[in-house]
Design a protein around this motif. Sequence first.
Motif, PDB file in Angstrom:
ATOM      1  N   PRO B 137     -33.895 -10.729  14.669  1.00 46.33           N
ATOM      2  CA  PRO B 137     -33.383 -11.807  13.807  1.00 46.33           C
ATOM      3  C   PRO B 137     -31.951 -12.148  14.234  1.00 46.33           C
ATOM      4  CG  PRO B 137     -33.349  -9.690  12.657  1.00 46.33           C
ATOM      5  CD  PRO B 137     -33.900  -9.422  14.008  1.00 46.33           C
ATOM      6  N   PRO B 138     -31.719 -13.296  14.867  1.00 50.16           N
ATOM      7  CA  PRO B 138     -30.412 -13.572  15.478  1.00 50.16           C
ATOM      8  C   PRO B 138     -29.245 -13.512  14.495  1.00 50.16           C
ATOM      9  CG  PRO B 138     -31.908 -15.454  15.721  1.00 50.16           C
ATOM     10  CD  PRO B 138     -32.643 -14.408  14.989  1.00 50.16           C
ATOM     11  N   GLN B 139     -29.402 -14.161  13.350  1.00 51.82           N
ATOM     12  CA  GLN B 139     -28.282 -14.218  12.413  1.00 51.82           C
ATOM     13  C   GLN B 139     -27.966 -12.841  11.840  1.00 51.82           C
ATOM     14  OE1 GLN B 139     -28.707 -17.398   9.629  1.00 51.82           O
ATOM     15  NE2 GLN B 139     -28.149 -18.835  11.219  1.00 51.82           N
ATOM     16  N   GLU B 140     -29.027 -12.092  11.541  1.00 54.20           N
ATOM     17  CA  GLU B 140     -28.796 -10.765  10.972  1.00 54.20           C
ATOM     18  C   GLU B 140     -28.067  -9.865  11.964  1.00 54.20           C
ATOM     19  OE1 GLU B 140     -31.334 -12.566  10.494  1.00 54.20           O
ATOM     20  OE2 GLU B 140     -32.388 -12.179   8.631  1.00 54.20           O
ATOM     21  N   ILE B 141     -28.488  -9.950  13.239  1.00 56.20           N
ATOM     22  CA  ILE B 141     -27.846  -9.114  14.262  1.00 56.20           C
ATOM     23  C   ILE B 141     -26.378  -9.492  14.397  1.00 56.20           C
ATOM     24  CG2 ILE B 141     -27.692  -8.732  16.753  1.00 56.20           C
ATOM     25  CD1 ILE B 141     -30.610  -8.698  16.889  1.00 56.20           C
ATOM     26  N   TYR B 142     -26.132 -10.778  14.507  1.00 56.32           N
ATOM     27  CA  TYR B 142     -24.751 -11.240  14.701  1.00 56.32           C
ATOM     28  C   TYR B 142     -23.894 -10.850  13.499  1.00 56.32           C
ATOM     29  CZ  TYR B 142     -20.847 -14.238  15.929  1.00 56.32           C
ATOM     30  OH  TYR B 142     -19.600 -14.696  16.260  1.00 56.32           O
ATOM     31  N   LEU B 143     -24.440 -11.117  12.301  1.00 57.73           N
ATOM     32  CA  LEU B 143     -23.675 -10.835  11.089  1.00 57.73           C
ATOM     33  C   LEU B 143     -23.399  -9.338  10.948  1.00 57.73           C
ATOM     34  CD1 LEU B 143     -22.425 -12.079   8.557  1.00 57.73           C
ATOM     35  CD2 LEU B 143     -24.580 -11.677   7.387  1.00 57.73           C
ATOM     36  N   ALA B 144     -24.426  -8.532  11.258  1.00 52.68           N
ATOM     37  CA  ALA B 144     -24.237  -7.083  11.154  1.00 52.68           C
ATOM     38  C   ALA B 144     -23.133  -6.624  12.098  1.00 52.68           C
ATOM     39  CB  ALA B 144     -25.539  -6.361  11.477  1.00 52.68           C
ATOM     40  N   LYS B 145     -23.140  -7.195  13.303  1.00 53.62           N
ATOM     41  CA  LYS B 145     -22.123  -6.782  14.272  1.00 53.62           C
ATOM     42  C   LYS B 145     -20.745  -7.260  13.830  1.00 53.62           C
ATOM     43  CE  LYS B 145     -21.122  -4.536  17.789  1.00 53.62           C
ATOM     44  NZ  LYS B 145     -21.369  -3.092  17.747  1.00 53.62           N
ATOM     45  N   ALA B 146     -20.684  -8.509  13.377  1.00 52.20           N
ATOM     46  CA  ALA B 146     -19.393  -9.050  12.923  1.00 52.20           C
ATOM     47  C   ALA B 146     -18.849  -8.212  11.770  1.00 52.20           C
ATOM     48  CB  ALA B 146     -19.561 -10.502  12.487  1.00 52.20           C
ATOM     49  N   GLU B 147     -19.725  -7.834  10.868  1.00 50.39           N
ATOM     50  CA  GLU B 147     -19.289  -7.024   9.725  1.00 50.39           C
ATOM     51  C   GLU B 147     -18.830  -5.637  10.181  1.00 50.39           C
ATOM     52  OE1 GLU B 147     -22.640  -7.328   7.124  1.00 50.39           O
ATOM     53  OE2 GLU B 147     -21.808  -9.082   6.080  1.00 50.39           O
ATOM     54  N   THR B 148     -19.488  -5.127  11.226  1.00 56.31           N
ATOM     55  CA  THR B 148     -19.060  -3.831  11.773  1.00 56.31           C
ATOM     56  C   THR B 148     -17.622  -3.924  12.284  1.00 56.31           C
ATOM     57  OG1 THR B 148     -21.312  -3.423  12.475  1.00 56.31           O
ATOM     58  CG2 THR B 148     -19.630  -2.035  13.464  1.00 56.31           C
ATOM     59  N   TYR B 149     -17.336  -4.998  12.996  1.00 53.30           N
ATOM     60  CA  TYR B 149     -15.972  -5.169  13.528  1.00 53.30           C
ATOM     61  C   TYR B 149     -14.962  -5.346  12.394  1.00 53.30           C
ATOM     62  CZ  TYR B 149     -17.879  -5.717  18.208  1.00 53.30           C
ATOM     63  OH  TYR B 149     -18.507  -5.496  19.396  1.00 53.30           O
ATOM     64  N   ILE B 150     -15.330  -6.135  11.416  1.00 50.75           N
ATOM     65  CA  ILE B 150     -14.404  -6.361  10.292  1.00 50.75           C
ATOM     66  C   ILE B 150     -14.160  -5.056   9.546  1.00 50.75           C
ATOM     67  CG2 ILE B 150     -14.091  -7.569   8.095  1.00 50.75           C
ATOM     68  CD1 ILE B 150     -13.688  -9.284  10.627  1.00 50.75           C
ATOM     69  N   ALA B 151     -15.241  -4.274   9.407  1.00 50.89           N
ATOM     70  CA  ALA B 151     -15.087  -2.988   8.711  1.00 50.89           C
ATOM     71  C   ALA B 151     -14.165  -2.057   9.483  1.00 50.89           C
ATOM     72  CB  ALA B 151     -16.455  -2.342   8.526  1.00 50.89           C
ATOM     73  N   ALA B 152     -14.158  -2.205  10.808  1.00 53.87           N
ATOM     74  CA  ALA B 152     -13.319  -1.313  11.631  1.00 53.87           C
ATOM     75  C   ALA B 152     -11.903  -1.849  11.799  1.00 53.87           C
ATOM     76  CB  ALA B 152     -13.964  -1.122  12.993  1.00 53.87           C
ATOM     77  N   PHE B 153     -11.763  -3.164  12.018  1.00 52.63           N
ATOM     78  CA  PHE B 153     -10.449  -3.729  12.365  1.00 52.63           C
ATOM     79  C   PHE B 153      -9.878  -4.690  11.323  1.00 52.63           C
ATOM     80  CE2 PHE B 153     -12.407  -2.542  16.379  1.00 52.63           C
ATOM     81  CZ  PHE B 153     -11.410  -1.787  16.956  1.00 52.63           C
ATOM     82  N   GLY B 154     -10.720  -5.143  10.417  1.00 57.40           N
ATOM     83  CA  GLY B 154     -10.237  -6.072   9.392  1.00 57.40           C
ATOM     84  C   GLY B 154     -10.078  -7.488   9.904  1.00 57.40           C
ATOM     85  N   ASP B 155     -10.300  -7.664  11.197  1.00 53.77           N
ATOM     86  CA  ASP B 155     -10.121  -8.979  11.815  1.00 53.77           C
ATOM     87  C   ASP B 155     -10.941  -8.976  13.106  1.00 53.77           C
ATOM     88  OD1 ASP B 155      -9.231 -11.507  12.272  1.00 53.77           O
ATOM     89  OD2 ASP B 155      -7.094 -11.008  12.310  1.00 53.77           O
ATOM     90  N   PHE B 156     -11.081 -10.139  13.710  1.00 56.65           N
ATOM     91  CA  PHE B 156     -11.793 -10.176  14.997  1.00 56.65           C
ATOM     92  C   PHE B 156     -10.775  -9.992  16.114  1.00 56.65           C
ATOM     93  CE2 PHE B 156     -14.611 -12.707  12.212  1.00 56.65           C
ATOM     94  CZ  PHE B 156     -15.727 -11.889  12.290  1.00 56.65           C
ATOM     95  N   THR B 157     -10.774  -8.818  16.706  1.00 54.78           N
ATOM     96  CA  THR B 157      -9.869  -8.565  17.827  1.00 54.78           C
ATOM     97  C   THR B 157     -10.404  -9.315  19.048  1.00 54.78           C
ATOM     98  OG1 THR B 157     -11.108  -6.648  18.573  1.00 54.78           O
ATOM     99  CG2 THR B 157      -9.399  -6.259  16.911  1.00 54.78           C
TER     100      THR B 157
END
Lengths: 518, 351
Positions: B137-157
Amino acid sequence: MAENVACLIKVVDPQLKSDEVVTEVRYLIEDLRDLDDMSQVRFEPYSEIRDVAEIQVGIRFEVDAERLGSILRRLRDRLYYKPIPTRFLFQISDIQLQIETHKAGDLTGLMLAARSGLLFSPVSDYLAEAETYSRTQGELSPTELDNLSLLRQRLDISEEVAKLLNARAAGPYPTQAEKQRHFDETVRAEFSRLRSHHDGQPIAPKDIWPVLQELAENLGLPTPEAEALYQQHLQRYRDDIRLKAEQQALKAAEDARLAGEAKAEGDRQQQAQQTQAHRDQYRTLCHQALAKGLYPSEFDQGRLDQARRLRGIAPVDAVSIETAVRDELYGSIDSAAGVNYNRLRGLLMQQAWQAADLETETAILKALNQDMQPVTAATVQRLPAVDLATIDALWQRYSNGRFGFKAQQQVYRSQQQILQDDPQRWLGFQQGLGWRDQPSWLSRGFRPYHNLDFSLAAPPGHLPTWRWCCPSLSHRYSPSLEVVEAVLAHLNTCMPLEAVSIPTFDQTLVVGGVASAS
Amino acid sequence: MVENLGLTNGFKLSIKSLESGLDPKVIHAAVQVLRSSISALSELEQTPFSFSYGSQRHADNLPAAQTPGGTLYTGLQFEVPLDKLTVVLRCLGDWLERTKQKNLYAIEIPPTYTLTLQTDQVKELAQLLPLAETLLPPQEIYLAKAETYIAAFGDFTPAARANLAIICHRVGLSVEEANDLNAQSMGPFKTLAEKYQHFRKELLVCKQESALDGDFWQVMQDKAVTMSLPEADAQFLKAERLQTLRTEVSQALHRAESADAVERQRHREQQQRLINYRQTFAELAIDTLNLDDLGPDAAAFHQGTMAKLSAAEFNRGRLTQAREFYHLSQTEVDALEQAVLCELYLLSGLL
């Protein structure tokens, strides 16, 4: 030649009764047969034992890959209208795909892929080859591209499709160099971000390598190569941070040193100011103590002594301050010849003009070291300028400028302007000072010393007298003209007159006197 | 770093050797190599693996320690995030290229899909990738990854953005869709700086170090989750606030100590003035003291000494100056002079 796909569709809804399952399977067959070119497809029943009886729970069939797209669309639509849990099994090449769902959307991805042809031979064979090459080297080398070109021709794939497939396999950065460049730029941007946070608002420290490693893997860059690149940037970043820290430490040390120096200087200045304040306070006290006389009263001496002790002023400094204040109040008594003019100052303060005149004579003879010896034109030159200035200043101060050497110089200057020849000038000078009367046929006009005027009513420059210039201590006050001339010359050298107004005196008397003398 | 995904945002991969004629040790070694390769991938170092063991037929020829239940593996299973599908399948490709063994590969993408393949060919394995990718599922994968980054860095590095761009390219998301998903994962604030600013502002409510724990911090942690601020950043800001509060307390203490020090200094100076005047007066009194002329009693001694001090103008001057210099009140002066005279009287008795 199109690839065949084996399909198995089975209703797996546990809620359905056996007859309902059979009905659903029948409808399913009818739906599929209804599709174009599906009338010839053979649907084999797929049965299971349920409640002791064998019932048909699904169907098996085989179709060519080109039809799979339309079949999946029909199946999706069925699930959309009747979401019965169903298991779909597709054998594509050697891959078996099982989908168990009641949601129509779960078939959409496969449906789109089937219609794109990506899943089936020959496109899937080509893509697998391109993917394998790309995975191995991180890019498609010229040799690999040549191989792919040959494969394309053998599989009868168009150039456009092959290009798309190559691009898909190689990813958005198709060459190794592009991948490296992109990775390098990203690492650089990461450290730039860290630098900006380090210089501005700090943030929680976090390890950035895992995400960069992930990027390297996504790009297909070998991890050691990516890590080496990262380490280079990391080292540079650490060097920058260390350098900045060192610079800050140096600056802090320099600031501390400067602050220390400033504090020491401040302390020193404060100490100096305090010392100066103490001296000023002592000076003020001296002024108060000496205001009433040349010497402080015993009470004031006690005050000054205690003040000196309390303010930590050395006795020698205290004397110096006291002397300075006394000189300031009563005139300086400096002497280059070691003569003490204290007595002269005291006599002048008391307006004891004659005594002061005699003390002046004594002081001058002492300064010339001419004890009872006649003063000559040559010895006059030895009178120190400091002593002349001291005597003049004291006489001027206490006569309000009427007496003193300068007053006498001014009288002489006025005579110079009026009279042309020396004898007249000298006569005029002595008459101007009131030292000599007008000559007559009976007298040359010299006055006895005791007949001179020892009061403030005397003519300007009348005092101090120059008895020390007389060749003898007879009753007549007649200074030697030769010595007088030398004294005036010496005064002009030591205390040159400025352009000042000429004091007024009785000129008719002088002119008349000179005329009669001549 | 990767948590057990519980097959919601991840896929399960199992590999089982089909090489019946091969030395089990070789298979075992190959499985271990694969496990190491997978573990070496980013964020997968903590991936838990489960292993399959050889059949009884294999075990018959092996030492007791390597019988089933022992340590010889014939396969393994593990679960990783969906966005790792491509990287893991490429890693499998590399491994298969080296081992060239026939295996059964099963990819389970929950809750719907299961892909199976038996092969010893790299190219056949490579065919799994496009098929598997279509099922994601493209959107779910992308969103999950984006949320992983936000959870780690709080922003998109920059690195996170680069990875997301690659995912976006692979799953076929448009830029607009990706931006929407980025905004969704970022939460109500646009940048980490805004999050920091807001969280700092909220932390200002806390005025005491003790209040920074307990219920208040629990609320702040909930707030951090709501605003997608990573725990590490929340802790960082908490430590920062803690430091500020400690500095404020320290400065307040320092100010109080400074005020005390000033007061103590003023008191010391006053005491020193008293001591100095006492000493000065003692010196003056001693200077005027005449042992032959001591009074019969203390009062007479006091009177006599003060009379002498007043009689001599010089001493009177000194005394006046000393009194003026120390700025003492008349009461203080009298008390000090009396004390000195008493001491001197007592001492005079010893002479």
